[in-house]
Write an enzyme that holds these catalytic residues in place. Structure first.
Site, PDB file in Angstrom:
ATOM      1  N   TYR A 153       0.830  -1.201   0.000  1.00 27.05           N
ATOM      2  CA  TYR A 153       0.000   0.000   0.000  1.00 27.05           C
ATOM      3  C   TYR A 153       0.871   1.260   0.000  1.00 27.05           C
ATOM      4  O   TYR A 153       1.707   1.435   0.891  1.00 27.05           O
ATOM      5  CB  TYR A 153      -0.899  -0.040   1.230  1.00 27.05           C
ATOM      6  CG  TYR A 153      -1.627   1.230   1.567  1.00 27.05           C
ATOM      7  CD1 TYR A 153      -2.435   1.873   0.633  1.00 27.05           C
ATOM      8  CD2 TYR A 153      -1.535   1.775   2.852  1.00 27.05           C
ATOM      9  CE1 TYR A 153      -3.119   3.031   0.963  1.00 27.05           C
ATOM     10  CE2 TYR A 153      -2.216   2.930   3.191  1.00 27.05           C
ATOM     11  CZ  TYR A 153      -3.001   3.559   2.249  1.00 27.05           C
ATOM     12  OH  TYR A 153      -3.676   4.708   2.579  1.00 27.05           O
ATOM     13  N   ASP A 238      -1.130  -6.055   9.547  1.00 27.38           N
ATOM     14  CA  ASP A 238      -2.257  -5.219   9.149  1.00 27.38           C
ATOM     15  C   ASP A 238      -3.360  -6.156   8.650  1.00 27.38           C
ATOM     16  O   ASP A 238      -3.226  -6.770   7.599  1.00 27.38           O
ATOM     17  CB  ASP A 238      -1.805  -4.266   8.045  1.00 27.38           C
ATOM     18  CG  ASP A 238      -2.918  -3.350   7.549  1.00 27.38           C
ATOM     19  OD1 ASP A 238      -4.060  -3.820   7.424  1.00 27.38           O
ATOM     20  OD2 ASP A 238      -2.630  -2.176   7.262  1.00 27.38           O
ATOM     21  N   ILE A 240      -6.726  -5.205   8.233  1.00 24.37           N
ATOM     22  CA  ILE A 240      -7.908  -4.357   8.073  1.00 24.37           C
ATOM     23  C   ILE A 240      -8.881  -4.874   7.021  1.00 24.37           C
ATOM     24  O   ILE A 240     -10.008  -4.379   6.936  1.00 24.37           O
ATOM     25  CB  ILE A 240      -7.526  -2.894   7.765  1.00 24.37           C
ATOM     26  CG1 ILE A 240      -6.914  -2.751   6.368  1.00 24.37           C
ATOM     27  CG2 ILE A 240      -6.576  -2.345   8.821  1.00 24.37           C
ATOM     28  CD1 ILE A 240      -6.679  -1.313   5.954  1.00 24.37           C
ATOM     29  N   LYS A 278     -12.506  -0.672   6.007  1.00 23.19           N
ATOM     30  CA  LYS A 278     -12.706  -1.582   4.879  1.00 23.19           C
ATOM     31  C   LYS A 278     -13.782  -2.627   5.171  1.00 23.19           C
ATOM     32  O   LYS A 278     -14.678  -2.840   4.362  1.00 23.19           O
ATOM     33  CB  LYS A 278     -11.385  -2.277   4.528  1.00 23.19           C
ATOM     34  CG  LYS A 278     -10.212  -1.329   4.379  1.00 23.19           C
ATOM     35  CD  LYS A 278     -10.456  -0.235   3.351  1.00 23.19           C
ATOM     36  CE  LYS A 278      -9.261   0.691   3.239  1.00 23.19           C
ATOM     37  NZ  LYS A 278      -9.480   1.799   2.294  1.00 23.19           N
TER      38      LYS A 278
END
Length: 484
Positions: A153, A238, A240, A278
């Site tokens: 990202y 991460d 998410i 998300k």
């Protein structure tokens, strides 16, 4: 006195005047192109369609129904106003107890209730952006580094580096093995950092992956834990996109791996970043979570969270919503079903014009392969193609180079932030762009080209039929809607 630009810069800090935010990245340039010419089916039908923003808008009808049926959840309604004072004056950086309890329970629910989370370890922050910066401040000093598998990202360059002074060392992953994170790649990145006299403090993985739409399997996660244990470095996971997994196999959280028998792990090295941006589609609520198994990190992160707390009004609403078990179970199931349908429609539409993508079953996007459209296998050629897609096709897709992908020609395309009709327009634009490109490359192969054009023509007739069969399509027939 008239100040020049350099004079003004001298009045500000280095952080204020550097480009660490990353706004000059093609990732953010695509957003600007959309903002300057946004698509609208009536007011601006030739505008740029936003396919560079990973938002989950497929289940807002469920959210709206719940809000309408639960007016007490908001302190800004007549039914909920009696709680206004208590919520408005609450400012403890631990957060509302009911909020932390609901978040911990929801984190377990989206992981299939195969693992439980302790509410006392839940630390809130201003979105996942704030959570990642919190972790960087807690775990590393300026000049230290985190290993990060590519592609990753683009916002990590801002979130972890800009204000902390931390470095990111790429772990190069390749398409030859579907961009899997291997022990060999991890060791190579670690060795490069050591040779450059960079102290590695941790490994950051995104699971499920943004931009790949895949997630790490159990064996890979076990290998990752073994690696960070041997090196004595932290592991920041991460997660998410945990609830965006829409088909089998099921998502595996790092929280499950560290509880398995036979897995040696120093839990003080394990940390999870989570968010509702998300999984629930609430990026504007800025609900970010740090969940650490390290007591010192929990205490430090909680104190630092004072700079980016979640408003108590939001905490109150989220606590009420996520405490409704019936709603949560329905939302998770329905979201997965709708994501699966949208993913299938979009990937089939691309396949019908000969565009492939990485096989995936998670996330709000696909990793699209346009390598065959490049003039040459370079970042410059990828950038040139991206400019054509932005300016001529009028689609904001994100080039792989902005995700630090080592191989030119890959693009991330988001599919969950639009309705079915807009997606159909986007697919037709892609078709109209790809066909001439294909004809030009295969001009010397007239027979094959003719067969390809016939197949594409027939395929898009089938695409129209598929779109008509979608119960969520605004052009679906009443009969189709009735059946669903």
């Amino acid at each position: 006195m008239v100040f020049t630009l350099s004079n003004e810069q001298q009045l500000l800090s280095k952080i204020a005047t550097n480009d660490g935010h990353g706004e000059n990245s093609s990732y953010f340039d695509g957003w600007k192109a959309y903002d300057n010419d946004p698509y609208h089916p009536i007011n601006n039908p030739h505008g740029v369609i936003q396919m560079g923003l990973a938002e989950n808008e497929l289940c807002f009808d469920l959210i709206q129904d719940w809000i309408e049926n639960n007016p007490k959840a908001s302190i800004c309604t007549a039914e909920g106003a009696h709680d206004f004072k208590d919520i408005a004056i609450f400012q403890d950086y631990h957060g509302l107890p009911q909020f932390r309890n609901a978040i911990a329970k929801f984190m377990g629910k989206v992981r299939g209730d195969r693992v439980t989370f302790d509410p006392d370890r839940v630390v809130m922050s201003g979105g996942a952006t704030g959570a990642h910066e919190l972790m960087a401040f807690c775990l590393a000093d300026p000049g230290d580094a985190f290993l990060v598998p590519t592609p990753y990202y683009p916002g990590f360059d801002r979130d972890l580096r800009w204000r902390t002074g931390v470095q990111l060392v790429p772990v190069v992953c390749e398409s030859s093995n579907n961009f899997r994170v291997t022990r060999t790649a991890l060791e190579a990145a670690y060795e490069r950092a050591q040779e450059a006299n960079i102290r590695v403090k941790g490994l950051l993985i995104t699971n499920p992956s943004n931009p790949l739409g895949t997630f790490l399997d159990r064996d890979t996660l076990t290998s990752v834990v073994s690696f960070i244990n041997e090196k004595g470095i932290h592991l920041v996971c991460d997660e998410i996109y945990a609830a965006t997994v829409f088909s089998q196999p099921a998502f595996v959280s790092i929280a499950e791996i560290i509880e398995e028998e036979g897995v040696e792990c120093n839990r003080d090295l394990i940390h999870i970043v989570y968010s509702l941006s998300k999984d629930m589609g609430f990026p504007g609520f800025r609900v970010g979570i740090v969940y650490s198994y390290n007591d010192a990190v929990v205490n430090c992160a909680r104190k630092m969270s004072s700079f980016g707390l979640v408003s108590t009004q939001t905490q109150h609403l989220i606590a009420s919503m996520l405490s409704d078990e019936t709603f949560v179970e329905k939302f998770i199931a329905e979201s997965a079903e709708r994501l699966a349908k949208r993913h299938e429609l979009f990937t089939k539409g691309l396949a019908h014009v000969g565009i492939g993508s990485l096989k995936s079953n998670a996330g709000l996007f696909i990793w699209m392969d346009l390598t065959r459209l490049l003039k040459e296998p370079t970042v410059e050629a990828e950038t040139e193609l991206w400019h054509m897609i932005i300016n001529e096709v009028k689609l904001n897709v994100s080039p792989g180079s902005s995700f630090h992908c080592s191989e030119p020609g890959w693009f991330r395309v988001c599919f969950a932030n639009m309705d079915d009709e807009t997606m159909k327009v986007a697919l037709r634009r892609i078709r109209n762009f790809v066909l001439p490109q294909t004809k030009g490359m295969e001009a010397s192969k007239k027979r094959q080209c003719g067969q390809s054009n016939l197949q594409v023509s027939l395929s898009f007739r089938r695409l129209d039929e598929i779109m008509m069969m979608s119960p969520h399509s605004p052009i679906a027939s009443p009969l189709v809607r009735a059946r669903n």
